[in-house]
Write an enzyme that holds these catalytic residues in place. Structure first.
Site, PDB file in Angstrom:
ATOM      1  N   HIS A  74       0.851  -1.186   0.000  1.00 42.42           N
ATOM      2  CA  HIS A  74       0.000   0.000   0.000  1.00 42.42           C
ATOM      3  C   HIS A  74       0.889   1.239   0.000  1.00 42.42           C
ATOM      4  O   HIS A  74       2.058   1.182   0.398  1.00 42.42           O
ATOM      5  CB  HIS A  74      -0.888   0.016   1.240  1.00 42.42           C
ATOM      6  CG  HIS A  74      -1.982  -0.989   1.221  1.00 42.42           C
ATOM      7  ND1 HIS A  74      -3.092  -0.882   2.026  1.00 42.42           N
ATOM      8  CD2 HIS A  74      -2.159  -2.125   0.500  1.00 42.42           C
ATOM      9  CE1 HIS A  74      -3.898  -1.897   1.809  1.00 42.42           C
ATOM     10  NE2 HIS A  74      -3.345  -2.676   0.890  1.00 42.42           N
TER      11      HIS A  74
ATOM     12  N   GLU B 128       0.987   3.825   1.954  1.00 43.69           N
ATOM     13  CA  GLU B 128       1.523   4.177   3.269  1.00 43.69           C
ATOM     14  C   GLU B 128       2.687   3.274   3.658  1.00 43.69           C
ATOM     15  O   GLU B 128       3.677   3.748   4.234  1.00 43.69           O
ATOM     16  CB  GLU B 128       0.428   4.079   4.339  1.00 43.69           C
ATOM     17  CG  GLU B 128      -0.738   5.005   4.112  1.00 43.69           C
ATOM     18  CD  GLU B 128      -1.891   4.366   3.346  1.00 43.69           C
ATOM     19  OE1 GLU B 128      -3.031   4.770   3.588  1.00 43.69           O
ATOM     20  OE2 GLU B 128      -1.648   3.467   2.503  1.00 43.69           O
TER      21      GLU B 128
ATOM     22  N   CYS C 282      -2.643  -0.248   7.397  1.00 38.17           N
ATOM     23  CA  CYS C 282      -1.789   0.939   7.336  1.00 38.17           C
ATOM     24  C   CYS C 282      -1.919   1.781   8.597  1.00 38.17           C
ATOM     25  O   CYS C 282      -0.927   2.349   9.071  1.00 38.17           O
ATOM     26  CB  CYS C 282      -2.109   1.747   6.090  1.00 38.17           C
ATOM     27  SG  CYS C 282      -1.634   0.872   4.567  1.00 38.17           S
TER      28      CYS C 282
ATOM     29  N   CYS D 246      -6.255   2.300   5.589  1.00 31.12           N
ATOM     30  CA  CYS D 246      -6.962   1.080   5.969  1.00 31.12           C
ATOM     31  C   CYS D 246      -6.491   0.636   7.361  1.00 31.12           C
ATOM     32  O   CYS D 246      -5.612   1.253   7.971  1.00 31.12           O
ATOM     33  CB  CYS D 246      -6.700  -0.018   4.937  1.00 31.12           C
ATOM     34  SG  CYS D 246      -5.006  -0.657   4.960  1.00 31.12           S
TER      35      CYS D 246
END
Length: 171
Positions: free
Chosen positions: A57, A59, A90, A87
């Site tokens: 992801h 992040e 993260c 999410c």
């Protein structure tokens, strides 16, 4: 370090540039930058499809880059700018990295770990809480996501049409 609205806007625009990289690769277009003392020390964009790794992801990529830049897993005195509400995974990583400040653009109604579904970054049961600001360039951040999903629907229509053409030679 508190940043002016002008500075925050600049950094979110940099996160949007990262999201654009994902969009160009047909990845969910989320972008992130981590800033310390006015300098971007980590960048990331979604790369799950390209890497075949579920944890790639925006992040997570930005945190990894910032850790390498700082030579430390603790990202104290930093601000994370991300186009979409982080999410659950993260959000957990943000807390574990001790990032004290998060600014996100648009909310994430299906997977949000900051406000929408869970409040991981502000949960008093956890040992690290994060100052959260929301809604910076929200329309721009939501728009790039809408573009991605619109393009996905168009790709599906084209694929269905091609399959139909191949299966019906008399059309």
């Amino acid at each position: 370090m508190p940043y002016s609205l002008e500075e925050q806007t600049y950094f979110m625009q940099e996160a949007l540039k990262e999201a654009e990289k994902s969009l160009q690769k047909a990845e969910i277009p989320i972008g992130c930058v981590i800033v310390k003392d006015g300098e971007i020390i980590g960048r990331g964009h979604n790369a799950r499809e390209e890497s075949n790794q579920a944890i790639m992801h925006a992040e997570m990529m930005a945190i990894n880059e910032a850790n390498a830049h700082e030579g430390n897993w603790r990202l104290l005195d930093t601000t994370l700018f991300v186009t979409i509400e982080p999410c659950v995974m993260c959000s957990g990583a943000i807390g574990l990295a001790r990032i004290p400040h998060v600014i996100y653009g648009a909310s994430n109604q299906k997977f949000g770990g900051v406000d929408s579904l869970y409040q991981i970054l502000t949960d008093e049961r956890l040992n690290h809480r994060v100052q959260v600001e929301r809604g910076l360039l929200a329309a721009d951040c939501a728009n790039i996501m809408q573009t991605f999903f619109r393009q996905g629907r168009e790709r599906k229509k084209i694929a269905k049409h091609l399959i139909k053409e191949q299966s019906d030679p008399f059309d």
